[in-house]
Design an enzyme around this catalytic site. Sequence first.
Site, PDB file in Angstrom:
ATOM      1  CG  ASN A   9      -1.785   1.263   1.392  1.00 27.69           C
ATOM      2  OD1 ASN A   9      -1.842   1.991   0.535  1.00 27.69           O
ATOM      3  ND2 ASN A   9      -2.457   1.573   2.456  1.00 27.69           N
ATOM      4  CE  LYS A  11       0.086   3.398   4.573  1.00 26.96           C
ATOM      5  NZ  LYS A  11       0.104   3.125   5.974  1.00 26.96           N
ATOM      6  CG  HIS A  94      -5.841   2.199   5.061  1.00 27.83           C
ATOM      7  ND1 HIS A  94      -5.173   2.880   5.828  1.00 27.83           N
ATOM      8  CD2 HIS A  94      -4.699   1.273   4.715  1.00 27.83           C
ATOM      9  CE1 HIS A  94      -4.023   2.651   6.212  1.00 27.83           C
ATOM     10  NE2 HIS A  94      -3.713   1.492   5.547  1.00 27.83           N
ATOM     11  CD  GLU A  96      -2.744   5.495   6.443  1.00 27.76           C
ATOM     12  OE1 GLU A  96      -2.588   5.759   5.048  1.00 27.76           O
ATOM     13  OE2 GLU A  96      -1.993   5.235   7.182  1.00 27.76           O
ATOM     14  N   GLY A 172       2.605   2.617  10.585  1.00 27.62           N
ATOM     15  CA  GLY A 172       3.623   3.513  10.411  1.00 27.62           C
ATOM     16  C   GLY A 172       4.192   4.143  11.683  1.00 27.62           C
ATOM     17  CB  SER A 212       5.258  -1.384  11.771  1.00 23.17           C
ATOM     18  OG  SER A 212       5.104  -0.081  12.068  1.00 23.17           O
TER      19      SER A 212
END
Length: 251
Positions: A9, A11, A94, A96, A172, A212
């Site tokens: 991903n 992003k 997601h 986010e 992240g 992560s």
Amino acid sequence: MGKYVIAGNWKMNKTPAEATALINEIKPLVADAKVDVIVGVPFIDLQAALDATKGTKIGVAAQNCHWEKSGAFTGEIAAEMLKEMGVGYVILGHSERRTYFGDTNESVQKRVRGALDAGLTVILCVGEYLEQREQGITGEIVATQVKVALGGVSAEELKRVIIAYEPVWAIGTGKTATAEQANEVCALIRDVVKGLYNEAAAKELTIQYGGSMNAKNAEELLAQSDVDGGLIGGAALKAPDFSTIVHAAKV
Ligand code: 13P
């Protein structure tokens, strides 16, 4: 699609030219991959990614889509549009998108519906916030996310759904869930799916861990019985690291 899937991903990273360069770097490194490999790129990079992956087994994913086929939805992209251009996958729900752009379990359900109707395969993301884990409600939160998002999805359509468990506190942050924590929630998701459908559907389902995951910890996470792949953020932007993760995946 096989059972084991490693997806990047990206992003909001990489321009179209940079996407081409990164995919060209990744291609030879994953040419002999035993698992399915997907790159999830910004909308503007999709054509470059489709061109660069042509003739390879690497799949291309968008990172969101709208549920309607067309209409007055400024700034949105329809699942149908993705399908027509040759995109095979879409990442939905997601954290986010949920945290910064107002996605809810209900809107995620609508997006899943639109994507499946258009013929796409969905990577559905679920996961708890740190406060929720500390309150001991991870199971309830994740089960609800799964149940609502899959509302109205048939057993046949479920074959085009991958679920990614991404604890928000691990995204992240460099703070990976332990292999046991990851496996525990992935197993719970499989159990929820078994309850909604049946044992065979649950067994067949691809459940990824994300948060992560990197070249160092991938092997242990991917060795877990209920972890069938990974959804990789930061480490997917470095070809050698991404390739290491691809090759760490069990088959
Ligand atoms: P990181 O791997 O950067 O933690 O991101 C995970 C993620 O959100 C993938 O969707």
